[in-house]
Motif scaffolding. Structure first.
Motif, PDB file in Angstrom:
ATOM      1  N   ASP A  58       0.860  -1.184   0.000  1.00  6.00           N
ATOM      2  CA  ASP A  58       0.000   0.000   0.000  1.00  6.00           C
ATOM      3  C   ASP A  58       0.900   1.239   0.000  1.00  6.00           C
ATOM      4  O   ASP A  58       1.436   1.634   1.033  1.00  6.00           O
ATOM      5  CB  ASP A  58      -0.897  -0.016   1.230  1.00  6.00           C
ATOM      6  CG  ASP A  58      -1.894   1.147   1.240  1.00  6.00           C
ATOM      7  OD1 ASP A  58      -1.865   1.957   0.293  1.00  6.00           O
ATOM      8  OD2 ASP A  58      -2.677   1.240   2.197  1.00  6.00           O
ATOM      9  N   ARG A  59       1.079   1.836  -1.154  1.00  5.02           N
ATOM     10  CA  ARG A  59       1.973   2.985  -1.267  1.00  5.02           C
ATOM     11  C   ARG A  59       1.480   4.173  -0.447  1.00  5.02           C
ATOM     12  O   ARG A  59       2.279   4.969   0.041  1.00  5.02           O
ATOM     13  CB  ARG A  59       2.136   3.384  -2.734  1.00  5.02           C
ATOM     14  CG  ARG A  59       2.826   2.319  -3.574  1.00  5.02           C
ATOM     15  CD  ARG A  59       3.074   2.813  -4.999  1.00  5.02           C
ATOM     16  NE  ARG A  59       3.725   1.790  -5.794  1.00  5.02           N
ATOM     17  CZ  ARG A  59       5.038   1.578  -5.795  1.00  5.02           C
ATOM     18  NH1 ARG A  59       5.813   2.319  -5.038  1.00  5.02           N
ATOM     19  NH2 ARG A  59       5.560   0.623  -6.542  1.00  5.02           N
ATOM     20  N   ALA A  60       0.178   4.298  -0.292  1.00  7.80           N
ATOM     21  CA  ALA A  60      -0.367   5.416   0.480  1.00  7.80           C
ATOM     22  C   ALA A  60       0.025   5.320   1.951  1.00  7.80           C
ATOM     23  O   ALA A  60       0.074   6.337   2.658  1.00  7.80           O
ATOM     24  CB  ALA A  60      -1.881   5.453   0.344  1.00  7.80           C
ATOM     25  N   ALA A  61       0.308   4.100   2.411  1.00  5.62           N
ATOM     26  CA  ALA A  61       0.682   3.915   3.815  1.00  5.62           C
ATOM     27  C   ALA A  61       2.133   4.284   4.078  1.00  5.62           C
ATOM     28  O   ALA A  61       2.544   4.424   5.235  1.00  5.62           O
ATOM     29  CB  ALA A  61       0.429   2.470   4.238  1.00  5.62           C
ATOM     30  N   GLY A  62       2.916   4.445   3.003  1.00 10.42           N
ATOM     31  CA  GLY A  62       4.313   4.818   3.162  1.00 10.42           C
ATOM     32  C   GLY A  62       5.200   3.637   3.530  1.00 10.42           C
ATOM     33  O   GLY A  62       4.726   2.519   3.749  1.00 10.42           O
ATOM     34  N   HIS A  63       6.509   3.898   3.592  1.00 11.08           N
ATOM     35  CA  HIS A  63       7.507   2.889   3.952  1.00 11.08           C
ATOM     36  C   HIS A  63       7.375   1.609   3.123  1.00 11.08           C
ATOM     37  O   HIS A  63       7.206   0.505   3.671  1.00 11.08           O
ATOM     38  CB  HIS A  63       7.413   2.535   5.436  1.00 11.08           C
ATOM     39  CG  HIS A  63       7.467   3.720   6.354  1.00 11.08           C
ATOM     40  ND1 HIS A  63       8.615   4.453   6.546  1.00 11.08           N
ATOM     41  CD2 HIS A  63       6.502   4.304   7.116  1.00 11.08           C
ATOM     42  CE1 HIS A  63       8.373   5.432   7.405  1.00 11.08           C
ATOM     43  NE2 HIS A  63       7.093   5.373   7.756  1.00 11.08           N
ATOM     44  N   PRO A  64       7.433   1.710   1.803  1.00 13.16           N
ATOM     45  CA  PRO A  64       7.252   0.512   0.962  1.00 13.16           C
ATOM     46  C   PRO A  64       8.312  -0.565   1.213  1.00 13.16           C
ATOM     47  O   PRO A  64       8.019  -1.760   1.132  1.00 13.16           O
ATOM     48  CB  PRO A  64       7.330   1.058  -0.462  1.00 13.16           C
ATOM     49  CG  PRO A  64       8.073   2.347  -0.340  1.00 13.16           C
ATOM     50  CD  PRO A  64       7.680   2.916   0.981  1.00 13.16           C
ATOM     51  N   THR A  65       9.547  -0.136   1.520  1.00 13.54           N
ATOM     52  CA  THR A  65      10.604  -1.120   1.780  1.00 13.54           C
ATOM     53  C   THR A  65      10.293  -1.937   3.027  1.00 13.54           C
ATOM     54  O   THR A  65      10.475  -3.158   3.059  1.00 13.54           O
ATOM     55  CB  THR A  65      11.970  -0.426   1.935  1.00 13.54           C
ATOM     56  OG1 THR A  65      12.279   0.286   0.738  1.00 13.54           O
ATOM     57  CG2 THR A  65      13.063  -1.447   2.207  1.00 13.54           C
ATOM     58  N   LEU A  66       9.801  -1.248   4.059  1.00 12.08           N
ATOM     59  CA  LEU A  66       9.434  -1.942   5.295  1.00 12.08           C
ATOM     60  C   LEU A  66       8.260  -2.876   5.060  1.00 12.08           C
ATOM     61  O   LEU A  66       8.226  -3.997   5.591  1.00 12.08           O
ATOM     62  CB  LEU A  66       9.089  -0.922   6.377  1.00 12.08           C
ATOM     63  CG  LEU A  66       8.682  -1.497   7.744  1.00 12.08           C
ATOM     64  CD1 LEU A  66       9.802  -2.371   8.300  1.00 12.08           C
ATOM     65  CD2 LEU A  66       8.340  -0.369   8.713  1.00 12.08           C
TER      66      LEU A  66
END
Length: 214
Positions: free
Chosen positions: A142-150
Motif C-alpha cells: 500500500d503505497r499510500a501507507a508509506g515505507h514501501p521497503t518496510l
C-alpha cells in the motif's frame, strides 16, 4: 507498517503458491523418505535460510536487477537446476546405501551440516521464491501507507514463515512414510531412485524453461 487491508488475500495467494510442489518441496520430501524426519527438518531449515537470503537481496535492491535482467535470472535458475540434477544422480547412485542405513543395527548418519547446506543451496537458488518476492509481494504493498521497503520486508517475512510451516509439514509426513518403507529395503531402493529421477527431471525442466514468466 503492515498493509492489513491486503493481508488475507496476500496470505491466500502465498499459501497456494507455496503449497504447489516446487524444487524445495520435492527436495524436502525426497530427504524425508530417504533419510528420515530429522534430515528432512534440517533440509527445511536450510531451505528457509536460503529463502530468507533471497528476501534480503530483494529488499536491498538486487531483486529489481534480477527481475529486469533475463541473463542474471537465467544464471540463477541454471545453478539451481544443475544442483538438483547432481543431487538426483547421487540419490540414484546411493539408493542401496540408503536401504542399508535403515537395516537393523545400522548406525550410519548423514552429516547435519551437509544436510543444511544442501537445503540452503536449493532454497537460495529456487526461482519460485524469487518470483514471489519480486512479482507477487509488490502487488500487495500500500503505497499510500508509506515505507514501501518496510512493507516489502514484512510481507516477505510472513512468506518465509508460511514456507517454513508448509515445508515442515511435508518433512514430517515424508519422514513418517520412511518407517513404512523401512520394512522393505527393495521398496526404499525403488522410491529413493524414483525420488532421484524426479529431482533430475525437475532440474532439467528448470533448465529447459524459457524466459521468466511475468
Amino acid at each position: 507498517m503492515l498493509p492489513t487491508a491486503h493481508l488475507l488475500p496476500f496470505l491466500a495467494t502465498v499459501y497456494v503458491l507455496i503449497l504447489v510442489p516446487g524444487p524445495s518441496v520435492i527436495f524436502t520430501i525426497s530427504r524425508g523418505v530417504s533419510l528420515g524426519r530429522r534430515a528432512a527438518l534440517g533440509t527445511v531449515l536450510g531451505n528457509t535460510c536460503g529463502l530468507f537470503c533471497q528476501l534480503v537481496l530483494v529488499v536491498v535492491g538486487l531483486g529489481s536487477i534480477l527481475a529486469s535482467s533475463d541473463a542474471v535470472f537465467t544464471v540463477l535458475k541454471l545453478i539451481g537446476a544443475a544442483y538438483l540434477i547432481v543431487l538426483g544422480l547421487r540419490s540414484v547412485r546411493d539408493r542401496r546405501e540408503l536401504a542399508k542405513a535403515l537395516s537393523p543395527g545400522a548406525t550410519r548418519r548423514r552429516d547435519g551440516w551437509t544436510i543444511f547446506r544442501e537445503g540452503f543451496v536449493v532454497g537460495a537458488t529456487n526461482p519460485k521464491g524469487l518470483l514471489i518476492f519480486t512479482a507477487v509481494l509488490p502487488a500487495f504493498i500500500d503505497r499510500a501507507a508509506g515505507h514501501p521497503t518496510l512493507q516489502l520486508a514484512t510481507l516477505g517475512l510472513i512468506c518465509v514463515l508460511v514456507a517454513l510451516l508448509s515445508d515442515s509439514a511435508w518433512a514430517l509426513a515424508s519422514g513418517t512414510a520412511r518407517a513404512w518403507l523401512g520394512r522393505s529395503p527393495a521398496r526404499l531402493e525403488r522410491l529413493s531412485a524414483g525420488g532421484g529421477v524426479a529431482m533430475m527431471l525437475l532440474g532439467v525442466w528448470l533448465a529447459a524453461t524459457g524466459q521468466r514468466r511475468s
